[in-house]
Design a protein around this motif. Structure first.
Motif, PDB file in Angstrom:
ATOM      1  N   ILE A  36       0.829  -1.207   0.000  1.00 31.96           N
ATOM      2  CA  ILE A  36       0.000   0.000   0.000  1.00 31.96           C
ATOM      3  C   ILE A  36       0.860   1.251   0.000  1.00 31.96           C
ATOM      4  O   ILE A  36       0.591   2.216  -0.721  1.00 31.96           O
ATOM      5  CB  ILE A  36      -0.948  -0.021   1.220  1.00 31.96           C
ATOM      6  CG1 ILE A  36      -1.962  -1.158   1.083  1.00 31.96           C
ATOM      7  CG2 ILE A  36      -1.685   1.312   1.356  1.00 31.96           C
ATOM      8  CD1 ILE A  36      -2.782  -1.394   2.330  1.00 31.96           C
ATOM      9  N   ALA A  37       1.925   1.216   0.810  1.00 27.71           N
ATOM     10  CA  ALA A  37       2.808   2.385   0.899  1.00 27.71           C
ATOM     11  C   ALA A  37       3.549   2.633  -0.414  1.00 27.71           C
ATOM     12  O   ALA A  37       3.721   3.785  -0.832  1.00 27.71           O
ATOM     13  CB  ALA A  37       3.806   2.194   2.043  1.00 27.71           C
ATOM     14  N   LEU A  38       3.976   1.560  -1.090  1.00 28.02           N
ATOM     15  CA  LEU A  38       4.748   1.722  -2.321  1.00 28.02           C
ATOM     16  C   LEU A  38       3.929   2.335  -3.450  1.00 28.02           C
ATOM     17  O   LEU A  38       4.457   3.085  -4.278  1.00 28.02           O
ATOM     18  CB  LEU A  38       5.303   0.362  -2.761  1.00 28.02           C
ATOM     19  CG  LEU A  38       6.420  -0.227  -1.883  1.00 28.02           C
ATOM     20  CD1 LEU A  38       6.789  -1.626  -2.349  1.00 28.02           C
ATOM     21  CD2 LEU A  38       7.655   0.685  -1.912  1.00 28.02           C
ATOM     22  N   ILE A  39       2.635   2.027  -3.493  1.00 28.65           N
ATOM     23  CA  ILE A  39       1.800   2.569  -4.579  1.00 28.65           C
ATOM     24  C   ILE A  39       0.928   3.731  -4.084  1.00 28.65           C
ATOM     25  O   ILE A  39       0.016   4.164  -4.790  1.00 28.65           O
ATOM     26  CB  ILE A  39       0.909   1.471  -5.193  1.00 28.65           C
ATOM     27  CG1 ILE A  39      -0.041   0.887  -4.150  1.00 28.65           C
ATOM     28  CG2 ILE A  39       1.743   0.376  -5.811  1.00 28.65           C
ATOM     29  CD1 ILE A  39      -1.027  -0.115  -4.719  1.00 28.65           C
ATOM     30  N   HIS A  40       1.205   4.200  -2.859  1.00 28.64           N
ATOM     31  CA  HIS A  40       0.481   5.352  -2.286  1.00 28.64           C
ATOM     32  C   HIS A  40      -1.029   5.119  -2.306  1.00 28.64           C
ATOM     33  O   HIS A  40      -1.813   5.958  -2.756  1.00 28.64           O
ATOM     34  CB  HIS A  40       0.824   6.640  -3.052  1.00 28.64           C
ATOM     35  CG  HIS A  40       2.294   6.904  -3.125  1.00 28.64           C
ATOM     36  ND1 HIS A  40       3.042   7.252  -2.020  1.00 28.64           N
ATOM     37  CD2 HIS A  40       3.160   6.856  -4.175  1.00 28.64           C
ATOM     38  CE1 HIS A  40       4.314   7.421  -2.386  1.00 28.64           C
ATOM     39  NE2 HIS A  40       4.412   7.177  -3.694  1.00 28.64           N
ATOM     40  N   GLY A  41      -1.418   3.959  -1.788  1.00 36.13           N
ATOM     41  CA  GLY A  41      -2.840   3.607  -1.784  1.00 36.13           C
ATOM     42  C   GLY A  41      -3.574   3.999  -0.516  1.00 36.13           C
ATOM     43  O   GLY A  41      -4.694   3.541  -0.285  1.00 36.13           O
ATOM     44  N   GLU A  42      -2.936   4.847   0.311  1.00 35.54           N
ATOM     45  CA  GLU A  42      -3.551   5.205   1.598  1.00 35.54           C
ATOM     46  C   GLU A  42      -4.914   5.883   1.433  1.00 35.54           C
ATOM     47  O   GLU A  42      -5.851   5.621   2.202  1.00 35.54           O
ATOM     48  CB  GLU A  42      -2.626   6.108   2.409  1.00 35.54           C
ATOM     49  CG  GLU A  42      -1.367   5.448   2.926  1.00 35.54           C
ATOM     50  CD  GLU A  42      -0.238   5.412   1.912  1.00 35.54           C
ATOM     51  OE1 GLU A  42       0.845   4.932   2.254  1.00 35.54           O
ATOM     52  OE2 GLU A  42      -0.460   5.879   0.765  1.00 35.54           O
ATOM     53  N   THR A  43      -5.027   6.760   0.431  1.00 33.77           N
ATOM     54  CA  THR A  43      -6.296   7.467   0.230  1.00 33.77           C
ATOM     55  C   THR A  43      -7.425   6.494  -0.073  1.00 33.77           C
ATOM     56  O   THR A  43      -8.530   6.594   0.481  1.00 33.77           O
ATOM     57  CB  THR A  43      -6.167   8.476  -0.925  1.00 33.77           C
ATOM     58  OG1 THR A  43      -5.124   9.408  -0.603  1.00 33.77           O
ATOM     59  CG2 THR A  43      -7.469   9.235  -1.122  1.00 33.77           C
TER      60      THR A  43
END
Length: 563
Positions: free
Chosen positions: A238-245
């Motif tokens: 999740i962090a690598l593809i910036h999927g937090e949103t």
């Protein structure tokens, strides 16, 4: 699920525990709980008699009678404390014993022969969030189940005992209708029965929606917990593809489902509380008001009045058991149904696997040291064929590369492991020869790094020197100092190091058969070639079946199968 079907299934679930291997101890505890409950009932009867004697002594202004009741109170107090303490101990032993047995029973069925994986492919409901069903729903089903059935049994004993007392205290009341005088026997009993039965029927009707809303809320809570756990397990991706949103929006949606279910449950619960709060107020006043005229007319003593009032309360309370326990029953039934649904899903899976079906892959153990595919066809769950007419034989010590569609290759390895029965044909496996599967990401349980590397074997099976030497061979010498450190290694270690630890594990186990599924895809081509070369050098007699599209992998295999 209808009430009768639910009751039958629950009795089967409970009966299995009372007929288990430790049934002698379980039945002794059950009999002890019943005996202590009867003792508690007798104490309740004695207290009402003591209360009557006390108020009679007060009415007569008898000091000797007053002190006599104080002495009796001490004895009743000691007996009540002893019975209550023993009762709590016995009941909790039964509760934790049943929970432990049922947890072990369900876990053994779920965590057996890959059923925990296969059940995820069932199209039916009832198997979602098995962790929540095992950890939470089994707890509620067993602990609350025993508590509810104990309270029901106690209420029945109280009802039988105090109806007799109340009937005797009621005497005969003559109802003058003007043209006829009608004697009424046990009028307090009839008032209590009508009062409690009417309240129970009304309360049960009002509380019906609570069971459904409770089940919905428990499902929403479980979905939310599962999503949080899944995000934690995939935090790096999740962090690598910036999927937090996206994850936050997903969490918000799931929590909004919880809020909606919570409001539905609150609405249903509010109706019950409005009713029960008013009912509890009336229950305090009604028995005194009903008996007061007879005391005012001088036909009964003050002690008889108080005993009548207390007996009336006991009868009404016993008859009100459904109303008083409606919320708890709703929660308990929802949890029992979730446990039964998981067990039913496991039963359905077992039936599907053992049922003769031409569209199932057949696994056969033979005494030949070969792995053979006989007209093998691999299908998806919807019946679409992924690969067909696979007929081949892999001899002991042979190294075969599988290329082409890696997803079909993955299903092939799962079929060999007995986890993918969907398809046709036959797979012959060498009997009593350990097959070591190397998935894309090795499972590293939480604990010491030494335990994670040796899994599923014990650390005692490998000497510290061998483990240290193997770590150095695969290029993980920096981890030697952390061998006895406790951590969540799947989160701490990068994927490359995890895949190298997979090589450490296979070198320690020394299997005769190695089945690898893109086990080095996070390494660069040189790193993958290095790991393949190391396995071939250290385990030259092991047969290998490798899924990989890496060109350099061909040099370490004697032939290949294209899917």
């Amino acid at each position: 699920m209808g009430s009768s079907d639910f009751f039958i299934q629950f009795m089967r679930l409970a009966g299995a525990y009372w007929h288990s291997e430790d049934k002698a101890t379980i039945r002794k505890l059950t009999l002890a709980l019943i005996a202590l409950t009867i003792v508690q009932m007798f104490i309740a009867v004695i207290i009402t008699e003591w209360s009557a004697a006390l108020f009679d002594a007060l009415e007569q202004r008898s000091m000797s009678g007053f002190f006599r009741q104080i002495g009796l109170l001490i004895l009743i107090f000691a007996a009540s404390m002893a019975a209550t303490g023993l009762h709590l101990t016995v009941k909790r032993r039964l509760q934790i014993g049943w929970r432990a047995w049922l947890t072990d029973h369900v876990t053994n069925r779920w965590m057996n022969k890959g059923r925990h994986y296969q059940i995820t492919h069932l199209q039916t409901a009832g198997h979602d969030n098995p962790d929540s069903r095992i950890a939470e729903d089994i707890r509620i089903a067993t602990e609350d189940g025993i508590a509810l059935f104990h309270s029901l049994f106690y209420s029945l004993l109280i009802l039988i005992s105090f109806i007799e007392i109340l009937w005797t205290l009621s005497g005969v009341v003559t109802l003058d209708l003007g043209f006829i005088e009608m004697p009424i026997y046990g009028h307090l009993v009839w008032v209590a029965l009508i009062y409690a039965a009417g309240a129970s029927a009304l309360g049960w009707l009002i509380g019906q929606p609570l069971s459904q809303t409770t089940n919905i809320r428990q499902t929403m809570e479980a979905n939310y917990r599962f999503s949080l756990v899944k995000a934690r397990e995939s935090s790096l991706a999740i962090a690598l593809i910036h999927g937090e949103t996206h994850e936050k929006k997903h969490f918000q949606k799931l929590f909004q489902d919880i809020i909606d279910a919570y409001h539905q449950q609150t609405h249903a619960w509010a109706h019950i509380l409005l009713f029960t709060s008013g009912y509890s107020v009336l229950s305090t006043a009604v028995p005194v008001l009903v008996s007061a005229p007879r005391y005012i007319w001088g036909t009964i003593t003050l002690g008889a009045l108080m005993q009548s009032a207390q007996s009336f309360q006991h009868v009404a309370s016993a008859l009100s058991w459904p109303v008083d326990n409606m919320a708890l029953v709703a929660q308990w039934r929802a949890s029992v149904e979730r446990v039964l649904s998981l067990i039913q899903a496991l039963d359905d899976l077992e039936d599907e696997i053992v049922r003769p079906d031409p569209h199932r892959i057949v696994l056969v153990k033979t005494d030949k040291p070969t792995l053979r595919f006989d007209n093998l066809c691999i299908s998806r769950l919807d019946g679409i064929v992924c690969a067909s007419h696979i007929t081949d034989e892999i001899k002991a010590g042979e190294r075969v590369l599988i290329t082409g569609n890696i997803f079909t290759g993955s299903k092939l390895l799962k079929a060999i492991a007995g986890l993918w029965p969907w398809g046709e044909g036959r797979i012959e496996l060498p009997d009593d020869e350990y097959m070591f599967f190397m998935p894309p990401r090795p499972y590293l349980p939480t604990g010491t790094l030494r335990e994670a590397i040796c899994y599923p074997s014990s650390c005692d099976d490998f000497s510290p020197a061998v483990l240290t030497e193997t770590l150095e061979l695969v290029g993980l010498a920096e981890l030697i100092e952390q061998l006895d450190q406790i951590d969540d290694w799947e989160k701490v270690l990068p994927r490359e190091q995890q895949q190298r630890l997979g090589v450490v594990r296979v070198l320690l186990q020394k299997p005769k058969w190695i089945l690898s599924e893109t086990a080095f895809d996070s390494l660069d081509p040189e790193g993958e070639a290095e790991m393949m070369r190391l396995i071939c050098q250290m385990l030259p007699d092991a047969a290998m079946l490798t899924i990989s599209n890496e060109p350099k992998a061909e040099m370490f295999h004697q032939r290949r199968i294209v899917l």
